[in-house]
Design a protein around this motif. Structure first.
Motif, mmCIF file in Angstrom:
data_model
loop_
_atom_site.group_PDB
_atom_site.id
_atom_site.type_symbol
_atom_site.label_atom_id
_atom_site.label_comp_id
_atom_site.label_asym_id
_atom_site.label_seq_id
_atom_site.Cartn_x
_atom_site.Cartn_y
_atom_site.Cartn_z
ATOM 1 N N ARG A 59 0.842 -1.341 0.082
ATOM 2 C CA ARG A 59 -0.031 0.015 0.022
ATOM 3 C C ARG A 59 0.846 1.283 0.007
ATOM 4 N NH1 ARG A 59 -2.928 -2.539 4.510
ATOM 5 N NH2 ARG A 59 -4.804 -3.776 3.815
ATOM 6 N N ILE A 60 1.998 1.089 0.534
ATOM 7 C CA ILE A 60 2.859 2.407 0.411
ATOM 8 C C ILE A 60 4.023 2.451 -0.889
ATOM 9 C CG2 ILE A 60 2.521 2.585 2.952
ATOM 10 C CD1 ILE A 60 5.426 1.396 3.309
ATOM 11 N N VAL A 61 3.970 1.524 -1.653
ATOM 12 C CA VAL A 61 4.779 1.771 -2.722
ATOM 13 C C VAL A 61 3.880 1.544 -4.031
ATOM 14 C CG1 VAL A 61 6.588 0.568 -1.635
ATOM 15 C CG2 VAL A 61 4.998 -0.836 -3.073
ATOM 16 N N GLY A 62 4.616 1.970 -5.276
ATOM 17 C CA GLY A 62 3.911 1.959 -6.422
ATOM 18 C C GLY A 62 3.349 0.553 -6.805
ATOM 19 N N GLN A 63 2.130 0.813 -7.569
ATOM 20 C CA GLN A 63 1.656 -0.124 -8.098
ATOM 21 C C GLN A 63 2.210 -1.257 -8.853
ATOM 22 O OE1 GLN A 63 -2.112 0.780 -10.111
ATOM 23 N NE2 GLN A 63 -3.101 -1.158 -9.420
ATOM 24 N N GLY A 64 2.349 -2.554 -8.469
ATOM 25 C CA GLY A 64 3.045 -3.566 -9.298
ATOM 26 C C GLY A 64 4.590 -3.686 -8.725
ATOM 27 N N VAL A 65 4.907 -2.730 -7.898
ATOM 28 C CA VAL A 65 6.430 -2.755 -7.575
ATOM 29 C C VAL A 65 6.517 -4.177 -6.537
ATOM 30 C CG1 VAL A 65 7.982 -1.641 -6.206
ATOM 31 C CG2 VAL A 65 6.802 -0.422 -7.642
ATOM 32 N N SER A 66 7.632 -4.577 -6.805
ATOM 33 C CA SER A 66 7.974 -6.019 -6.143
ATOM 34 C C SER A 66 8.423 -5.786 -4.643
ATOM 35 C CB SER A 66 9.125 -6.759 -6.570
ATOM 36 O OG SER A 66 9.478 -7.987 -5.982
ATOM 37 N N VAL A 67 7.699 -6.085 -3.851
ATOM 38 C CA VAL A 67 7.958 -5.720 -2.238
ATOM 39 C C VAL A 67 9.243 -6.721 -1.975
ATOM 40 C CG1 VAL A 67 7.283 -6.113 0.048
ATOM 41 C CG2 VAL A 67 5.633 -4.902 -1.396
ATOM 42 N N GLU A 68 9.203 -7.849 -2.555
ATOM 43 C CA GLU A 68 10.235 -8.639 -2.150
ATOM 44 C C GLU A 68 11.427 -8.175 -2.682
ATOM 45 O OE1 GLU A 68 7.432 -9.561 -3.565
ATOM 46 O OE2 GLU A 68 6.475 -10.863 -2.043
ATOM 47 N N MET A 69 11.576 -7.478 -3.713
ATOM 48 C CA MET A 69 12.983 -6.916 -4.479
ATOM 49 C C MET A 69 13.208 -5.816 -3.461
ATOM 50 S SD MET A 69 12.580 -7.136 -8.240
ATOM 51 C CE MET A 69 14.047 -6.284 -8.516
ATOM 52 N N LEU A 70 12.330 -4.853 -3.132
ATOM 53 C CA LEU A 70 12.647 -4.027 -2.102
ATOM 54 C C LEU A 70 13.293 -4.426 -0.775
ATOM 55 C CD1 LEU A 70 9.557 -1.534 -2.840
ATOM 56 C CD2 LEU A 70 11.899 -1.008 -3.325
ATOM 57 N N ILE A 71 12.599 -5.432 -0.291
ATOM 58 C CA ILE A 71 13.027 -6.138 0.927
ATOM 59 C C ILE A 71 14.300 -6.644 0.723
ATOM 60 C CG2 ILE A 71 12.564 -8.248 2.442
ATOM 61 C CD1 ILE A 71 10.591 -6.189 3.272
ATOM 62 N N GLU A 72 14.542 -7.434 -0.355
ATOM 63 C CA GLU A 72 15.920 -7.668 -0.587
ATOM 64 C C GLU A 72 16.926 -6.835 -0.538
ATOM 65 O OE1 GLU A 72 15.944 -10.826 -3.575
ATOM 66 O OE2 GLU A 72 17.873 -10.047 -4.450
ATOM 67 N N ASP A 73 16.775 -5.598 -1.380
ATOM 68 C CA ASP A 73 17.822 -4.399 -1.091
ATOM 69 C C ASP A 73 17.888 -3.891 0.395
ATOM 70 O OD1 ASP A 73 18.061 -4.796 -3.921
ATOM 71 O OD2 ASP A 73 17.076 -2.817 -4.402
ATOM 72 N N ILE A 74 16.855 -3.688 1.026
ATOM 73 C CA ILE A 74 17.143 -3.524 2.363
ATOM 74 C C ILE A 74 17.987 -4.393 3.246
ATOM 75 C CG2 ILE A 74 16.032 -2.785 4.596
ATOM 76 C CD1 ILE A 74 13.513 -1.980 2.862
ATOM 77 N N GLN A 75 17.831 -5.578 3.033
ATOM 78 C CA GLN A 75 18.462 -6.701 3.572
ATOM 79 C C GLN A 75 20.028 -6.643 3.110
ATOM 80 O OE1 GLN A 75 15.959 -10.158 2.295
ATOM 81 N NE2 GLN A 75 15.408 -10.410 4.383
ATOM 82 N N GLY A 76 20.260 -6.332 2.014
ATOM 83 C CA GLY A 76 21.549 -6.406 1.505
ATOM 84 C C GLY A 76 22.370 -5.021 2.211
ATOM 85 N N GLU A 77 21.615 -3.921 2.593
ATOM 86 C CA GLU A 77 22.310 -2.794 3.142
ATOM 87 C C GLU A 77 22.598 -3.173 4.585
ATOM 88 O OE1 GLU A 77 19.985 0.585 2.285
ATOM 89 O OE2 GLU A 77 20.879 0.907 0.330
ATOM 90 N N LEU A 78 21.730 -4.022 5.344
ATOM 91 C CA LEU A 78 21.866 -4.333 6.372
ATOM 92 C C LEU A 78 23.198 -5.455 6.919
ATOM 93 C CD1 LEU A 78 18.364 -4.622 7.793
ATOM 94 C CD2 LEU A 78 19.645 -2.797 7.919
ATOM 95 N N THR A 79 23.645 -5.786 5.682
ATOM 96 C CA THR A 79 24.761 -6.766 6.112
ATOM 97 C C THR A 79 25.841 -6.303 7.031
ATOM 98 O OG1 THR A 79 24.337 -7.771 3.922
ATOM 99 C CG2 THR A 79 26.699 -8.045 4.861
ATOM 100 N N GLY A 80 26.046 -7.004 8.069
ATOM 101 C CA GLY A 80 27.190 -6.448 8.930
ATOM 102 C C GLY A 80 26.443 -5.563 10.188
ATOM 103 N N ARG A 81 25.263 -5.562 10.249
ATOM 104 C CA ARG A 81 24.819 -4.611 11.101
ATOM 105 C C ARG A 81 24.302 -5.788 12.188
ATOM 106 N NH1 ARG A 81 26.306 -0.030 11.356
ATOM 107 N NH2 ARG A 81 24.354 0.469 12.686
ATOM 108 N N PRO A 82 24.200 -5.098 13.831
ATOM 109 C CA PRO A 82 23.619 -6.241 14.607
ATOM 110 C C PRO A 82 22.279 -6.554 14.652
ATOM 111 C CG PRO A 82 23.924 -3.892 15.554
ATOM 112 C CD PRO A 82 24.300 -3.855 14.108
ATOM 113 N N TYR A 83 21.505 -6.077 13.766
ATOM 114 C CA TYR A 83 19.948 -6.452 13.334
ATOM 115 C C TYR A 83 19.790 -6.743 12.044
ATOM 116 C CZ TYR A 83 20.238 -1.411 12.035
ATOM 117 O OH TYR A 83 20.504 -0.270 11.611
#
Length: 201
Positions: A59-83
């Motif tokens: 509901r907060i991103v563009g229509q048809g945008v892959s939530v999974e791909m956005l999640i994957e990019d966020i997870q990539g940026e969290l590499t090495g973080r304590p959470y």
């Protein structure tokens, strides 16, 4: 309060009114648009104490945008973080990494307080998970003795079990089922992820 009730209360005011924000962000270049969508998902997950499902995030991103791909990019940026950002109970949520549990406990000055279960609590929780919906008589069949109401109340207080449908036994007693919090606590997506286990009834 049940997890479902917490999920409902955790929703921001105006949830469901898709016109309150510009989802498509057509005025932004593609890269900035993607970063904005990543930021929106990240703050929603950060603000929620429970897993947030795909439909809510969509509901907060563009229509048809892959939530999974956005999640994957966020997870990539969290590499090495304590959470980390994990998928559990049909949604996603932030979670501290287990290797930092002692540091959190020390900072919170929890002393000897733990979230550990007694052997009997874990046994009853396991029996409910594998045989739900199950009533007290069914639990007695498994353990060969009555399961105390106090023990069941403790599991209910931790939001790990809830009332299920009425049993077909005479008197239609209440049954017990596991909750979404059970899935979150044991890092399961669904009950299908329970390990295969043979329990005598």
């Amino acid at each position: 309060m049940t997890v479902d009730a917490k999920r409902e209360n955790a929703k921001p005011k105006g949830a469901g009114r898709e016109d309150v924000i510009d989802r498509e962000l057509e005025d932004l270049p593609q890269e900035l648009r993607w970063r904005e969508w990543m930021g929106r998902i990240e703050v929603v997950l950060f603000a929620s104490p429970i897993p947030v499902g795909r439909d809510d995030l969509a509901r907060i991103v563009g229509q048809g945008v892959s939530v999974e791909m956005l999640i994957e990019d966020i997870q990539g940026e969290l590499t090495g973080r304590p959470y980390e950002l994990v998928q559990t109970a049909g949604g996603w949520m932030f979670r501290t990494k287990t290797q930092f549990a002692k540091a959190i406990k020390a900072a919170a000055d929890l002393g000897d307080q733990t979230l550990a279960f007694t052997e009997m609590e874990m046994g009853v929780l396991c029996a409910i998970a594998y045989h739900q919906p199950i009533d007290r008589a069914g639990l007695k069949d498994i353990f060969g003795k009555d399961v105390s109401r106090d023990l069941l109340a403790r599991l209910r207080f931790k939001d790990l079990i809830a009332s299920g449908p009425r049993s077909p036994r005479p008197g239609a007693p209440h049954t017990f089922v596991t909750t979404e919090m059970f899935l979150v606590t044991f890092d399961l997506q669904s009950l299908r992820d329970l390990p295969e286990l043979s329990l005598a009834v």
